[in-house]
Design a protein around this motif. Structure first.
Motif, PDB file in Angstrom:
ATOM      1  N   PHE A   1      11.391  -0.450  -2.004  1.00  0.00           N
ATOM      2  CA  PHE A   1      10.297  -0.814  -3.579  1.00  0.00           C
ATOM      3  C   PHE A   1      11.576  -0.144  -4.969  1.00  0.00           C
ATOM      4  N   VAL A   2      11.849  -1.256  -5.273  1.00  0.00           N
ATOM      5  CA  VAL A   2      11.951  -0.886  -6.948  1.00  0.00           C
ATOM      6  C   VAL A   2      11.350  -1.325  -7.630  1.00  0.00           C
TER       7      VAL A   2
ATOM      8  N   THR B   1       1.150  -1.064   0.023  1.00  0.00           N
ATOM      9  CA  THR B   1       0.375  -0.012  -0.240  1.00  0.00           C
ATOM     10  C   THR B   1       0.965   1.512   0.262  1.00  0.00           C
ATOM     11  N   LEU B   2       1.462   1.023   0.636  1.00  0.00           N
ATOM     12  CA  LEU B   2       2.597   2.264   0.709  1.00  0.00           C
ATOM     13  C   LEU B   2       3.322   2.942  -0.402  1.00  0.00           C
ATOM     14  N   ALA B   3       4.053   1.077  -1.042  1.00  0.00           N
ATOM     15  CA  ALA B   3       4.584   1.467  -2.513  1.00  0.00           C
ATOM     16  C   ALA B   3       4.279   2.694  -3.096  1.00  0.00           C
ATOM     17  N   LEU B   4       1.807   1.818  -3.776  1.00  0.00           N
ATOM     18  CA  LEU B   4       1.356   2.372  -4.303  1.00  0.00           C
ATOM     19  C   LEU B   4       0.924   3.561  -4.048  1.00  0.00           C
ATOM     20  N   CYS B   5       1.446   4.299  -3.082  1.00  0.00           N
ATOM     21  CA  CYS B   5       0.955   5.750  -2.738  1.00  0.00           C
ATOM     22  C   CYS B   5       2.414   6.354  -2.757  1.00  0.00           C
ATOM     23  N   GLN B   6       2.883   6.046  -2.985  1.00  0.00           N
ATOM     24  CA  GLN B   6       4.508   6.779  -3.720  1.00  0.00           C
ATOM     25  C   GLN B   6       4.528   7.014  -4.771  1.00  0.00           C
ATOM     26  N   ILE B   7       4.227   5.648  -5.511  1.00  0.00           N
ATOM     27  CA  ILE B   7       3.261   6.036  -6.759  1.00  0.00           C
ATOM     28  C   ILE B   7       2.516   7.499  -7.095  1.00  0.00           C
ATOM     29  N   GLU B   8       1.543   7.298  -6.648  1.00  0.00           N
ATOM     30  CA  GLU B   8       0.286   7.948  -6.619  1.00  0.00           C
ATOM     31  C   GLU B   8       0.820   9.816  -6.247  1.00  0.00           C
ATOM     32  N   ARG B   9       2.031   9.307  -5.297  1.00  0.00           N
ATOM     33  CA  ARG B   9       2.299  11.317  -4.996  1.00  0.00           C
ATOM     34  C   ARG B   9       3.134  11.253  -6.313  1.00  0.00           C
ATOM     35  N   ARG B  10       4.095  10.840  -6.344  1.00  0.00           N
ATOM     36  CA  ARG B  10       4.706  10.863  -8.066  1.00  0.00           C
ATOM     37  C   ARG B  10       3.930  11.380  -9.078  1.00  0.00           C
TER      38      ARG B  10
ATOM     39  N   PRO C   1      18.140  -1.116  -9.789  1.00  0.00           N
ATOM     40  CA  PRO C   1      18.590   0.364  -9.402  1.00  0.00           C
ATOM     41  C   PRO C   1      17.577   1.914  -8.751  1.00  0.00           C
ATOM     42  N   ALA C   2      16.015   1.529  -9.970  1.00  0.00           N
ATOM     43  CA  ALA C   2      15.379   1.977  -9.924  1.00  0.00           C
ATOM     44  C   ALA C   2      14.395   1.513  -8.683  1.00  0.00           C
ATOM     45  N   MET C   3      15.057   2.836  -7.938  1.00  0.00           N
ATOM     46  CA  MET C   3      14.345   3.442  -6.522  1.00  0.00           C
ATOM     47  C   MET C   3      12.759   3.564  -6.936  1.00  0.00           C
ATOM     48  N   VAL C   4      11.428   3.287  -6.664  1.00  0.00           N
ATOM     49  CA  VAL C   4      10.317   3.621  -6.044  1.00  0.00           C
ATOM     50  C   VAL C   4      10.029   4.444  -4.704  1.00  0.00           C
ATOM     51  N   ALA C   5      10.317   3.881  -3.763  1.00  0.00           N
ATOM     52  CA  ALA C   5      10.332   4.596  -2.210  1.00  0.00           C
ATOM     53  C   ALA C   5      10.980   3.755  -1.305  1.00  0.00           C
TER      54      ALA C   5
END
Length: 455
Positions: free
Chosen positions: A319-320, A46-55, A145-149
């Motif tokens: 998360f990557v 859920t937190l990773a998806l929140c990070q994507i949404e914030r982007r 290396p592509a870090m999401v959160a």
């Protein structure tokens, strides 16, 4: 009479029932002393998806549970003096605080004191190279290396700071789940941060509450083996905590479900690796000497939690990006359904081996062998063959093209596969991989601020 602090859990994950907290709030309103409603809504994914949404939108990125769970809880809690603590801040606690201030105004409480806890986001504190060097096991980050959160699990101290400052509502991002309960208890009783025994009791309280109805019969019920009354109206848990760290687990009167030694035992052992050293940011919990005593219907007293010095490091989840996941399903029904489903699987598998041999794929016959069996097992069924089978194909890859080819091949079964295929559904979604890191405690700086009228 010994003073008690009472804490109810109205949500064990972001998709929990919107009406679950109502009975808890009603029960807490009938009580006196410190009272809190805890809402746990932030799984790692859920937190990773929140990070994507914030982007995508800097004003978003908080848990979608805010809109479902809080509108009907805010008014009764603020009226009854019940303080709310939740990790629905997700990747953007400040934006969550702004939205909750709006909901509080709509409920008639424009002066509600709303505290926001930040500092768990490590994206500006640690470089990707530093996190890679701190990964446990070292199997994920070096290759992706592509870090999401990247978020660290904070402890209870900033929650205590917010409550000490008079917060009615405390909004966190990533914290250790038990900290949502330990924070209110340290605030209520003034426990010392080196009183490991009491901190252990508060942490165990949080561990039992954090999954909501799992301790009151949810995820426990098994008809004829472990019967649970009125599961449809299950009551969510309340802990009555004493100053010495012992507590009683119960639930609101008149609700379904049950609390007994079995439900509490199962939840104590949930997600525990080492019972003598359950690591949290605030204390190392030892449940080896815990005792459970039934104190009447739906009441279990818990004592004996032991604590040891907290870990020197804090856990962080990174998360990557990890390519895409493709899923496609098709149904076969009627006589010979299982055999036709097996033929469909053979057709798709054969074509994919020739056209995308590098793609690893999975095929499940849902309801037949998707959990324990394998589709190519030719052993005779032990029961009558099913009259319907839902066939599922799945694959993941860093390359989108072969996954899309698989989905196309499943859809082509409509006309080029066995008789009677129907109901194709297909999905292609981005996939994330996660890694755990251990980071230096001294580099983490939680921040507590207020939003809305209290800012």
């Amino acid at each position: 009479m010994e003073p008690l602090a009472r804490i109810g859990c109205g949500a064990g994950f972001a998709g929990d029932r919107a009406d679950a907290s109502a009975a808890i709030i009603a029960e807490l309103t009938r009580s006196t002393g410190p009272r809190f409603l805890m809402l746990e809504t932030l799984a790692e994914r859920t937190l990773a998806l929140c990070q994507i949404e914030r982007r995508r939108d800097p004003t978003r990125g908080y848990s979608p549970a805010v809109e479902r769970l809080l509108p009907q809880a805010l008014g009764p809690c603020l009226t009854g003096g019940i303080r709310i603590v939740g990790n629905f801040g997700g990747a953007n606690p400040r934006a969550a605080g702004t939205r909750i201030a709006e909901l509080a105004r709509d409920a008639g409480f424009p002066a509600a004191r709303i505290a926001v806890i930040e500092g768990d986001d490590l994206s500006e504190t640690f470089s990707a190279e530093e996190l890679c060097a701190r990964e446990v096991g070292g199997a994920i980050l070096a290759d992706r290396p592509a870090m999401v959160a990247a978020n660290v699990y904070l402890g209870a101290a900033p929650i205590v700071q917010a409550l000490d400052a008079g917060a009615d509502i405390v909004i966190t991002g990533r914290v250790a789940d038990p900290a949502l309960v330990l924070g209110p208890l340290v605030h209520a009783f003034g426990w010392d941060w080196t009183d490991w025994r009491r901190l252990a009791g508060g942490t165990l309280t949080g561990h039992l509450l954090e999954c909501g109805a799992q301790v009151t019969g949810g995820y426990f019920a098994d008809p004829g083996v472990k019967d649970v009354p009125d599961l449809a109206e299950i009551g969510y848990p309340i802990a009555e905590v004493s100053a010495d760290g012992s507590f009683v687990i119960t639930k609101p009167r008149g609700t379904g479900g049950m609390v007994d030694r079995r439900t509490v035992t199962e939840q104590i052992l949930y997600e525990v690796h080492d019972p003598s050293a359950y690591l949290t940011p605030d204390v190392t919990l030892d449940i080896g000497a815990v005792e459970l005593v039934d104190e009447g219907q739906d009441r279990v007293r818990v004592t004996g939690a032991r604590g040891h010095r907290r870990p020197q490091t804090l856990k962080a989840t990174v998360f990557v990006e990890s390519g895409v996941l493709g899923e496609a399903e098709i149904s076969y029904a009627g006589p010979n359904a299982a055999t036709r489903a097996r033929l469909a699987a053979d057709v798709v598998t054969s074509r994919m081996r020739r056209r995308a041999p590098e793609l690893a794929m999975r095929v499940d016959a849902i309801g037949l062998d998707s959990t324990f069996g394998v589709l190519d097992d030719e052993s005779p069924p032990k029961t009558r063959p099913p009259s319907e089978v839902r066939l599922r194909f799945a694959a993941q890859s860093a390359d989108r093209a072969p996954v899309e080819l698989l989905l196309d091949e499943v859809e082509a079964l409509y006309c080029a596969g066995p008789a009677g295929g129907c109901g194709v559904r297909r999905h292609l979604t981005p996939r994330l991989a996660s890694a755990s890191c251990l980071v230096e405690r001294e580099r983490i700086e939680p921040r507590v601020t207020f939003v809305g009228a209290a800012a």
